[in-house]
Design an enzyme around this catalytic site. Structure first.
Site, PDB file in Angstrom:
ATOM      1  N   HIS A   1       0.840  -1.208   0.000  1.00 60.79           N
ATOM      2  CA  HIS A   1       0.000   0.000   0.000  1.00 60.79           C
ATOM      3  C   HIS A   1       0.872   1.255   0.000  1.00 60.79           C
ATOM      4  O   HIS A   1       1.275   1.744   1.053  1.00 60.79           O
ATOM      5  CB  HIS A   1      -0.897  -0.047   1.245  1.00 60.79           C
ATOM      6  CG  HIS A   1      -1.930   1.032   1.328  1.00 60.79           C
ATOM      7  ND1 HIS A   1      -2.847   1.086   2.350  1.00 60.79           N
ATOM      8  CD2 HIS A   1      -2.206   2.101   0.544  1.00 60.79           C
ATOM      9  CE1 HIS A   1      -3.631   2.137   2.209  1.00 60.79           C
ATOM     10  NE2 HIS A   1      -3.263   2.776   1.110  1.00 60.79           N
TER      11      HIS A   1
ATOM     12  N   HIS B   1     -10.735   1.514  -1.273  1.00 63.30           N
ATOM     13  CA  HIS B   1     -10.076   2.791  -0.955  1.00 63.30           C
ATOM     14  C   HIS B   1     -10.900   3.969  -1.430  1.00 63.30           C
ATOM     15  O   HIS B   1     -11.061   4.179  -2.623  1.00 63.30           O
ATOM     16  CB  HIS B   1      -8.679   2.835  -1.576  1.00 63.30           C
ATOM     17  CG  HIS B   1      -7.703   3.647  -0.775  1.00 63.30           C
ATOM     18  ND1 HIS B   1      -7.984   4.928  -0.336  1.00 63.30           N
ATOM     19  CD2 HIS B   1      -6.473   3.355  -0.300  1.00 63.30           C
ATOM     20  CE1 HIS B   1      -6.947   5.376   0.353  1.00 63.30           C
ATOM     21  NE2 HIS B   1      -6.029   4.445   0.409  1.00 63.30           N
TER      22      HIS B   1
ATOM     23  N   TYR C   1     -11.524   7.609   5.501  1.00 67.06           N
ATOM     24  CA  TYR C   1     -10.834   6.372   5.106  1.00 67.06           C
ATOM     25  C   TYR C   1     -11.213   5.225   6.047  1.00 67.06           C
ATOM     26  O   TYR C   1     -11.568   4.128   5.613  1.00 67.06           O
ATOM     27  CB  TYR C   1      -9.307   6.550   5.160  1.00 67.06           C
ATOM     28  CG  TYR C   1      -8.673   7.258   3.978  1.00 67.06           C
ATOM     29  CD1 TYR C   1      -9.416   8.029   3.089  1.00 67.06           C
ATOM     30  CD2 TYR C   1      -7.298   7.168   3.766  1.00 67.06           C
ATOM     31  CE1 TYR C   1      -8.803   8.687   2.026  1.00 67.06           C
ATOM     32  CE2 TYR C   1      -6.679   7.819   2.701  1.00 67.06           C
ATOM     33  CZ  TYR C   1      -7.434   8.570   1.834  1.00 67.06           C
ATOM     34  OH  TYR C   1      -6.813   9.210   0.786  1.00 67.06           O
TER      35      TYR C   1
ATOM     36  N   HIS D   1       1.163   5.136  -2.208  1.00 66.16           N
ATOM     37  CA  HIS D   1       0.566   6.023  -3.210  1.00 66.16           C
ATOM     38  C   HIS D   1       1.624   6.987  -3.719  1.00 66.16           C
ATOM     39  O   HIS D   1       2.556   7.354  -3.005  1.00 66.16           O
ATOM     40  CB  HIS D   1      -0.583   6.852  -2.613  1.00 66.16           C
ATOM     41  CG  HIS D   1      -1.705   6.036  -2.075  1.00 66.16           C
ATOM     42  ND1 HIS D   1      -2.529   5.293  -2.886  1.00 66.16           N
ATOM     43  CD2 HIS D   1      -2.157   5.850  -0.807  1.00 66.16           C
ATOM     44  CE1 HIS D   1      -3.437   4.689  -2.125  1.00 66.16           C
ATOM     45  NE2 HIS D   1      -3.236   5.004  -0.870  1.00 66.16           N
TER      46      HIS D   1
ATOM     47  N   HIS E   1      -5.544   0.297   6.059  1.00 59.36           N
ATOM     48  CA  HIS E   1      -5.535   1.003   7.348  1.00 59.36           C
ATOM     49  C   HIS E   1      -5.876   0.042   8.479  1.00 59.36           C
ATOM     50  O   HIS E   1      -6.685   0.352   9.359  1.00 59.36           O
ATOM     51  CB  HIS E   1      -6.494   2.204   7.311  1.00 59.36           C
ATOM     52  CG  HIS E   1      -6.460   2.937   5.994  1.00 59.36           C
ATOM     53  ND1 HIS E   1      -7.509   2.937   5.101  1.00 59.36           N
ATOM     54  CD2 HIS E   1      -5.460   3.642   5.402  1.00 59.36           C
ATOM     55  CE1 HIS E   1      -7.174   3.609   4.016  1.00 59.36           C
ATOM     56  NE2 HIS E   1      -5.931   4.054   4.166  1.00 59.36           N
TER      57      HIS E   1
ATOM     58  N   ALA F   1      -4.524   8.530  -3.453  1.00 56.00           N
ATOM     59  CA  ALA F   1      -5.937   8.150  -3.307  1.00 56.00           C
ATOM     60  C   ALA F   1      -6.827   9.378  -3.117  1.00 56.00           C
ATOM     61  O   ALA F   1      -7.907   9.473  -3.699  1.00 56.00           O
ATOM     62  CB  ALA F   1      -6.097   7.187  -2.138  1.00 56.00           C
ATOM     63  N   SER F   2      -6.368  10.316  -2.311  1.00 52.13           N
ATOM     64  CA  SER F   2      -7.226  11.472  -2.020  1.00 52.13           C
ATOM     65  C   SER F   2      -7.420  12.332  -3.267  1.00 52.13           C
ATOM     66  O   SER F   2      -8.342  13.143  -3.324  1.00 52.13           O
ATOM     67  CB  SER F   2      -6.624  12.307  -0.895  1.00 52.13           C
ATOM     68  OG  SER F   2      -5.380  12.829  -1.293  1.00 52.13           O
TER      69      SER F   2
ATOM     70  N   GLU G   1       1.667   2.666   3.623  1.00 49.54           N
ATOM     71  CA  GLU G   1       1.003   3.843   3.030  1.00 49.54           C
ATOM     72  C   GLU G   1       1.899   5.078   3.103  1.00 49.54           C
ATOM     73  O   GLU G   1       1.408   6.200   3.231  1.00 49.54           O
ATOM     74  CB  GLU G   1      -0.364   4.129   3.681  1.00 49.54           C
ATOM     75  CG  GLU G   1      -1.305   4.899   2.751  1.00 49.54           C
ATOM     76  CD  GLU G   1      -2.684   5.200   3.351  1.00 49.54           C
ATOM     77  OE1 GLU G   1      -2.802   5.249   4.570  1.00 49.54           O
ATOM     78  OE2 GLU G   1      -3.619   5.405   2.555  1.00 49.54           O
TER      79      GLU G   1
HETATM   80 ZN   LIG Z   1      -4.071   4.560   0.848  1.00 50.26          ZN
END
Ligand SMILES: [Zn+2]
Length: 344
Positions: free
Chosen positions: A6, A176, A192, A8, A221, A70-71, A282
């Site tokens: 995981h 996600h 999340y 990003h 998470h 992701a955001s 992450e």
């Molecule tokens: Zn993530």
């Protein structure tokens, strides 16, 4: 090998962020539409080296399963056409990074979801990413509305065309969400984790995995609130006359280790079978700082797995490597392919 499942792309060059800004501005004023994205390999390296790559080296992890920020997926921004355009740009960027650093990153795609649009519209991009770009998984957003939860649950037939394609391609999805536009939620702090917890409960109440016995999801998470409330979920399954959780969903649902303190990981590994836990950090982005109590980065999750009491050496091997190879069936071949391309 230590596989971080995981990560990003959160170290984008300014031109990339500017491109998105212009794309969003063009919703109101088409004259603001961005021209072609021009970013050199050096600009990519310059931002990635002191971030994800530095931490990989310092922490001794080998490869990161890497997807767009992701955001920033922003499924609720604009319409489906814009979501497709943005998603392609984001996935192509991941592909460039994988080509620049084939030993360090394996691609996972974002999907061009859009509120109210059947998820079947994601299939062409999923196929492109897996078949043409060598990606091994996707991120699936259970709430493309950005915090208002307007879509059917993940277990509804609404989603089945994507699942059929995932099964055919042998790729899992990480559940996600993207950023929230609902001010009641904080993107990484509550939205999340809420989504992780909500998805698990949807799975618990459905027969999704009877319909798709090989479909696999990673709930990131640390599984949201799920491991902490495992007794509640076991009890609810029992009250609802569902099978025991192990039988109901542990062949299909996995949790990552993005829990940023030792007691959290200790609980995770005590409650959830080692076969269902995948190492992940992450990094970089969700929590950037150093924990004053330990002197280490909060997101240096390898330390917590290394330090978890009660994990055998075999359990650790599963968490660091074996489970990822199992959950991402294309991963092993893709690693070999990319390692040999790096040597060539
Ligand atoms: Zn993530």
């Amino acid at each position: 090998m230590i596989i971080d499942c995981h990560g990003h792309y959160t170290s984008e060059p300014p031109a990339f962020l500017e491109y998105r800004k212009q794309q969003v501005a063009a919703l109101k004023d088409p004259s603001k539409a961005p021209g072609p994205l021009r970013i050199s390999d050096d600009e990519i390296r310059e931002k990635l080296e002191p971030a994800q790559l530095k931490f990989q080296r310092e922490r001794g992890t080998d490869v990161t399963i890497f997807s767009p920020r992701a955001s920033a997926m922003g499924h609720h921004v604009g319409d489906a056409v814009m979501s497709v355009a943005w998603t392609r740009v984001c996935n192509d960027m991941i592909h460039r990074i994988v080509n620049l650093y084939p030993k360090n990153f394996i691609g996972v795609c974002q999907l061009p979801q859009s509120p109210g649009v059947p998820p079947a519209n994601c299939i062409p991009e999923l196929e492109r990413c897996v078949k043409e770009l060598g990606f091994v998984g996707c991120n699936l957003n259970p709430d493309p509305s950005g915090g208002y939860w307007k879509e059917p649950p993940l277990t509804d037939k609404w989603w089945y065309p994507v699942y059929e394609k995932m099964v055919e391609l042998e790729v899992p999805a990480m559940v996600h969400v993207t950023a929230t536009c609902n001010p009641a939620f904080h993107t990484t702090g509550s939205h999340y984790l809420n989504a992780d917890t909500a998805a698990f409960m949807q799975f618990l109440t459905s027969d999704l995995f009877k319909d798709f016995p090989t479909l696999k999801f990673v709930i990131p998470h640390g599984g949201g609130a799920v491991p902490y409330h495992w007794g509640r979920y076991r009890g609810m399954a029992q009250d609802l006359k569902r099978p025991p959780l192990a039988e109901l969903l542990l062949n299909n649902v996995y949790f990552d280790t993005c829990v940023y303190h030792q007691p959290g990981i200790d609980l995770l590994v005590k409650v959830i079978p080692a076969d269902n836990i995948l190492f992940a950090s992450e990094m970089v982005g969700a929590v950037k700082g150093i924990d004053p109590e330990t002197g280490n980065y909060f997101d240096d999750t390898r330390r917590y797995v290394d330090g978890a009491a009660g994990l055998s050496a075999e359990d650790k091997r599963k968490i660091f490597e074996g489970n990822a190879l199992k959950v991402y069936p294309r991963l092993s071949k893709q690693i070999s392919r990319q390692t040999s391309s790096a040597r060539a």
